[in-house]
Design a protein around this motif. Structure first.
Motif, PDB file in Angstrom:
ATOM      1  N   GLN A  84       3.378   7.038  -4.795  1.00 13.43           N
ATOM      2  CA  GLN A  84       3.583   8.224  -4.030  1.00 13.43           C
ATOM      3  C   GLN A  84       2.635   7.909  -2.895  1.00 13.43           C
ATOM      4  OE1 GLN A  84       1.983  11.159  -6.580  1.00 13.43           O
ATOM      5  NE2 GLN A  84       4.173  11.994  -6.703  1.00 13.43           N
ATOM      6  N   GLU A  85       1.421   7.063  -3.140  1.00 12.95           N
ATOM      7  CA  GLU A  85       0.595   7.015  -1.711  1.00 12.95           C
ATOM      8  C   GLU A  85       1.208   5.776  -0.985  1.00 12.95           C
ATOM      9  OE1 GLU A  85      -3.236   6.270  -3.223  1.00 12.95           O
ATOM     10  OE2 GLU A  85      -3.795   8.327  -3.339  1.00 12.95           O
ATOM     11  N   LEU A  87      -3.781  10.350  -1.543  1.00 14.01           N
ATOM     12  CA  LEU A  87      -3.018  11.964  -1.727  1.00 14.01           C
ATOM     13  C   LEU A  87      -3.948  12.780  -1.402  1.00 14.01           C
ATOM     14  CD1 LEU A  87      -1.028  11.183  -5.062  1.00 14.01           C
ATOM     15  CD2 LEU A  87      -0.218  11.207  -3.160  1.00 14.01           C
ATOM     16  N   LEU A 110       3.908   7.675   0.826  1.00 11.65           N
ATOM     17  CA  LEU A 110       3.257   8.568   1.889  1.00 11.65           C
ATOM     18  C   LEU A 110       3.057   8.003   3.163  1.00 11.65           C
ATOM     19  CD1 LEU A 110       2.495  11.727   2.345  1.00 11.65           C
ATOM     20  CD2 LEU A 110       0.173  11.002   1.297  1.00 11.65           C
ATOM     21  N   THR A 152       6.923  17.406   0.227  1.00 10.32           N
ATOM     22  CA  THR A 152       6.971  16.322   1.189  1.00 10.32           C
ATOM     23  C   THR A 152       8.130  15.279   0.819  1.00 10.32           C
ATOM     24  OG1 THR A 152       4.531  16.255   1.949  1.00 10.32           O
ATOM     25  CG2 THR A 152       5.489  14.430   2.217  1.00 10.32           C
ATOM     26  N   LEU A 189       7.482  16.570   6.315  1.00 10.38           N
ATOM     27  CA  LEU A 189       6.222  16.508   5.531  1.00 10.38           C
ATOM     28  C   LEU A 189       5.770  17.933   5.148  1.00 10.38           C
ATOM     29  CD1 LEU A 189       4.630  14.008   8.231  1.00 10.38           C
ATOM     30  CD2 LEU A 189       5.974  13.650   6.090  1.00 10.38           C
ATOM     31  N   LEU A 216      -3.477  14.318   1.943  1.00  8.29           N
ATOM     32  CA  LEU A 216      -2.199  15.133   2.558  1.00  8.29           C
ATOM     33  C   LEU A 216      -2.497  16.486   2.936  1.00  8.29           C
ATOM     34  CD1 LEU A 216       0.919  14.981   1.933  1.00  8.29           C
ATOM     35  CD2 LEU A 216       0.535  16.167  -0.308  1.00  8.29           C
ATOM     36  N   LEU A 230       9.233  12.016   0.432  1.00 14.43           N
ATOM     37  CA  LEU A 230       8.922  10.557   0.563  1.00 14.43           C
ATOM     38  C   LEU A 230       9.733   9.510   1.068  1.00 14.43           C
ATOM     39  CD1 LEU A 230       6.530  10.638  -2.567  1.00 14.43           C
ATOM     40  CD2 LEU A 230       5.897  10.965  -0.307  1.00 14.43           C
ATOM     41  N   LEU A 289       6.932  15.007  -3.051  1.00 13.00           N
ATOM     42  CA  LEU A 289       5.469  15.088  -3.306  1.00 13.00           C
ATOM     43  C   LEU A 289       5.085  16.575  -3.213  1.00 13.00           C
ATOM     44  CD1 LEU A 289       3.088  13.500  -4.005  1.00 13.00           C
ATOM     45  CD2 LEU A 289       2.770  13.293  -1.488  1.00 13.00           C
TER      46      LEU A 289
END
Ligand code: DLL
Length: 415
Positions: A5-6, A40, A9, A272, A282, A43, A274, A249
């Protein structure tokens, strides 16, 4: 998962900033550098995106790619006369198809299954979303689309359908309709799995559907802005919907303050996306209320779950799976001369959901069939559903002297 995810992102935030002027403006106004969104935890600094952003940039103002790279466009209800438009590149469509394949798989659908897809084909993402998923999975799809109940039942029996997909309210309707058509839902039909969503439903409805058809019924969640169906799905445990968090996300916020609420507490879902190329979103506020929780699921999937959608934090109505904003109705009525300012929206349920409108007119127009037809046609053009129109005399609808006008009367049973 957090690592995936990071890294996604970081990429998507930079991509959105570089390619979409709305995001560039929002970040600049908030003095946020896209490079500062690293983990994260960062965010929460990212500004929200809301439905009106899509409307205000109608039709394609949020594109991150040149229009000639688009493979398709969908449109869904906006809050006024214009729909909102959602765009997909070829990669987006492929990704959605794979996600949908994964979604169907989670409920136990396999190659060899016959999926009768009774979500509407067309601009509604339910039809083609399931269709693409079935293709990705290698199952057999029958693109029956919505409506034509007699034919649905005939196909179900003759083709030995094993999986059905439609709105839960239509499946509840089929309990009665199959009886009326002389089918024994358990012995004449061979249904094993049903995948129901696009509108809220309940455990009670699940039980009724399962008992009547002898299938297992699963809740599927999604929205057009986020590809369509396939954001979340129940697994065979039937205990909460896994959200595909490597793509969406997911956060929950307090709808009044915008503050993030901790997992396990109810709030508005915020997503969000991704990796969508055509139209990155977003921190998109869904307006759907639910609870995100992190307990492990016995199925072994490590995607967090959300509880059944509990309601909305705005006034959107869902009429048999079709989204309707009262403001859309108002927009149509205000554009027709000779109508009074007062109207009322009446939602009822007789076999299926129905939408009716009462609107005030001068006494000499009460039986004006042309006017009635004009209102019906204009509403159909915007809402894509049939509306029962009743003309009433000026001064007869309730006025509210304090507070909000009572525009919507929802007579559907609350279960
Ligand atoms: O309803 C996509 C979809 C198609 C989902 C088929 C599931 C199956 P929209 O027309 O954009 O997209 O409507 C999205 O419908 O924000 C929720 O308010 C509501 N909704 C969707 N699924 C569920 C569900 C499709 N399982 C809006 N339970 C969302 C409750 C749902 N509400």
């Amino acid at each position: 998962m957090a690592r995936i995810q990071e890294s996604k992102l970081r990429k998507i935030v930079r991509y959105a900033y570089r390619n979409v002027s709305l995001y560039r403006k929002r970040f600049d106004e908030a003095h946020i550098k896209p490079e500062s969104i690293r983990s994260l935890d960062d965010l929460a600094k990212v500004p929200f995106t809301v439905k009106t952003d899509l409307r205000d940039n109608y039709p394609l103002g949020l594109l991150a790619v040149p229009a000639n790279r688009l493979y398709c466009l969908y449109a869904s209800s906006g809050t006024t006369g214009k729909p909102i438009v959602v765009a997909y590149t070829r990669r987006d469509l492929d990704r959605w198809a794979r996600l949908m394949g994964r979604t169907l798989d989670a409920t136990g659908v396999r190659k060899g299954d016959i999926i009768q897809n009774m979500y509407g084909y067309g601009l509604f993402t339910g039809g083609l979303g399931i269709h693409y998923g079935a293709r990705a999975l290698g199952a057999t799809v029958v693109p029956a689309s919505s409506g034509n109940t007699k034919r649905q039942l005939m196909l179900m029996k003759d083709l030995q359908t094993t999986v059905v997909t439609c709105t839960p309210s239509y499946m509840v309707y089929l309990i009665e309709a199959s009886k009326a058509e002389g089918y024994d839902a358990k012995t004449d039909l061979t249904l094993k799995i049903g995948i129901f969503g696009a509108e809220p439903w309940s455990e009670e409805a699940r039980k009724r559907i399962q008992d009547a058809f002898g299938l297992r019924a699963y809740d599927i969640f999604g929205m057009s802005e986020l590809y369509g169906p396939g954001v979340g799905i129940e697994c065979e445990q039937q205990d909460g919907l896994h959200v595909w968090e490597d793509e969406f996300l997911t956060e929950t916020i307090n709808p009044s303050t915008g503050e993030v609420v901790e997992p396990g507490k109810e709030g508005e879902l915020v997503f969000t996306m991704l990796s969508r190329e055509a139209m990155p979103l977003l921190r998109y506020r869904s307006r759907d209320l639910s609870t995100l929780y992190e307990e492990e699921c016995t199925c072994g999937r490590y995607h967090n779950r959300i509880k059944r959608i509990k309601g909305r934090s705005d006034d959107m109505l869902i009429i048999g799976g079709v989204n309707v904003f009262p403001s859309q109705v108002e927009h149509v009525l205000m554009n027709i001369r000779d109508l009074g300012d007062q109207y009322q929206i009446i939602v009822s349920h007789k076999e299926l959901d129905r939408l009716g409108i009462k609107v005030e007119v001068p006494a000499n127009r009460l039986n004006d069939v042309n006017l009635m037809k004009r209102i019906r046609d204009d509403l159909f053009a915007v809402l894509s559903i049939h509306v029962e129109v009743e003309l009433v005399e000026w001064g007869t609808l309730p006025r509210s002297e304090v507070g909000k006008a009572l525009r919507v009367v929802d007579l559907r049973p609350k279960e």
